[in-house]
Design a protein around this motif. Structure first.
Motif, PDB file in Angstrom:
ATOM      1  N   ALA A 169      25.270  29.233  51.908  1.00 11.68           N
ATOM      2  CA  ALA A 169      26.499  28.487  51.618  1.00 11.68           C
ATOM      3  C   ALA A 169      27.370  28.397  52.863  1.00 11.68           C
ATOM      4  N   LEU A 170      27.514  29.515  53.582  1.00 15.35           N
ATOM      5  CA  LEU A 170      28.319  29.512  54.808  1.00 15.35           C
ATOM      6  C   LEU A 170      27.732  28.576  55.854  1.00 15.35           C
ATOM      7  N   TYR A 171      26.402  28.536  55.936  1.00 12.32           N
ATOM      8  CA  TYR A 171      25.748  27.622  56.870  1.00 12.32           C
ATOM      9  C   TYR A 171      26.123  26.179  56.529  1.00 12.32           C
ATOM     10  N   TYR A 172      25.989  25.818  55.245  1.00 10.23           N
ATOM     11  CA  TYR A 172      26.282  24.444  54.843  1.00 10.23           C
ATOM     12  C   TYR A 172      27.760  24.100  55.030  1.00 10.23           C
ATOM     13  N   LYS A 173      28.635  25.076  54.863  1.00  8.98           N
ATOM     14  CA  LYS A 173      30.056  24.830  55.104  1.00  8.98           C
ATOM     15  C   LYS A 173      30.275  24.525  56.580  1.00  8.98           C
ATOM     16  N   GLY A 174      29.563  25.256  57.444  1.00  9.72           N
ATOM     17  CA  GLY A 174      29.695  25.060  58.887  1.00  9.72           C
ATOM     18  C   GLY A 174      29.219  23.705  59.363  1.00  9.72           C
ATOM     19  N   ASP A 200      29.657  19.850  52.040  1.00 11.95           N
ATOM     20  CA  ASP A 200      30.424  20.549  51.020  1.00 11.95           C
ATOM     21  C   ASP A 200      29.709  20.681  49.684  1.00 11.95           C
ATOM     22  N   SER A 201      28.941  19.677  49.285  1.00  6.25           N
ATOM     23  CA  SER A 201      28.269  19.785  47.990  1.00  6.25           C
ATOM     24  C   SER A 201      27.214  20.889  48.021  1.00  6.25           C
ATOM     25  N   ASP A 202      26.476  21.028  49.134  1.00  4.87           N
ATOM     26  CA  ASP A 202      25.499  22.118  49.253  1.00  4.87           C
ATOM     27  C   ASP A 202      26.202  23.467  49.365  1.00  4.87           C
ATOM     28  N   TYR A 203      27.347  23.482  50.055  1.00  7.26           N
ATOM     29  CA  TYR A 203      28.137  24.712  50.155  1.00  7.26           C
ATOM     30  C   TYR A 203      28.558  25.166  48.761  1.00  7.26           C
ATOM     31  N   ALA A 204      29.103  24.243  47.975  1.00  2.77           N
ATOM     32  CA  ALA A 204      29.572  24.589  46.631  1.00  2.77           C
ATOM     33  C   ALA A 204      28.415  25.088  45.761  1.00  2.77           C
ATOM     34  N   TYR A 205      27.273  24.449  45.874  1.00  2.39           N
ATOM     35  CA  TYR A 205      26.112  24.839  45.061  1.00  2.39           C
ATOM     36  C   TYR A 205      25.688  26.274  45.369  1.00  2.39           C
ATOM     37  N   TRP A 206      25.475  26.580  46.649  1.00  2.00           N
ATOM     38  CA  TRP A 206      24.975  27.906  47.012  1.00  2.00           C
ATOM     39  C   TRP A 206      26.032  28.996  46.833  1.00  2.00           C
ATOM     40  N   MET A 207      27.315  28.662  47.052  1.00  2.00           N
ATOM     41  CA  MET A 207      28.358  29.651  46.824  1.00  2.00           C
ATOM     42  C   MET A 207      28.461  29.961  45.333  1.00  2.00           C
ATOM     43  N   GLY A 208      28.312  28.943  44.506  1.00  2.00           N
ATOM     44  CA  GLY A 208      28.307  29.156  43.058  1.00  2.00           C
ATOM     45  C   GLY A 208      27.154  30.053  42.631  1.00  2.00           C
TER      46      GLY A 208
END
Length: 180
Positions: A31-36, A40-48
């Protein structure tokens, strides 16, 4: 996990594999990788997923609203990109590298020979015109790659052969950014 965030493809695949198998820590770092990288949609998915699996550091993280594109929107975007790429092949603006030029030139020659077998005279002439525009546009873009004017394409065979040899300019030049 640091290696994945620094662009190591093997480490990224490993991280992705762990995250997919339910490893909450791997999901958090993915999630942190995708945020970087701004996805954002991949970040939200993996953080969830990391929160759902109880990873402590993920519990306090704020997850943005995921934007879920429909399949139709993705297909429409993909078809628009394909159309843009097709039209870009006939553009006289920008730059192309040596490999792309040689491959496109060989492909155009093969296309011209195939067009010779078309029986309808009007269709054959339209296809030959398209091939000519394609060859000239590719040659102009290749000349731009090493800083030469596209007008040199008016010296037909000399400019076509010459365009295949010099290395392109590094970085940006007056004709645009360096091709990939």
């Amino acid at each position: 996990m640091q290696e994945a965030s620094q662009g190591d493809k093997k480490a990224f695949k490993e991280l992705y594999s762990y995250a997919g198998s339910g490893n909450a820590e791997a999901q958090y770092y993915l999630a942190l990788y995708y945020k970087g990288v701004g996805q954002d949609s991949d970040y939200a998915y993996w953080m969830g997923k990391a929160k759902d699996n109880g990873y402590v550091e993920a519990q306090n993280s704020v997850i943005p609203e995921a934007t879920h594109e429909t399949t139709e929107e993705k297909q429409e975007e993909g078809s628009n990109n394909a159309l843009k790429k097709l039209l870009m092949m006939f553009s006289f603006m920008g730059r192309i590298n040596r490999t792309e030029y040689i491959i496109s030139f060989i492909g155009a020659i093969i296309f011209i020979f195939a067009v010779g077998n078309v029986e309808d005279d009007i269709v054959r002439r339209i296809l030959q015109l398209a091939a000519d525009v394609f060859i000239y546009s590719q040659c102009v873009r290749r000349l731009h790659d090493f800083g030469a004017s596209g007008w040199y394409v008016l010296i037909p065979i000399v400019s076509w052969i010459y365009a295949a040899f010099p290395k392109g300019d590094k970085g940006e030049n007056e004709y645009g950014a360096e091709p990939n």
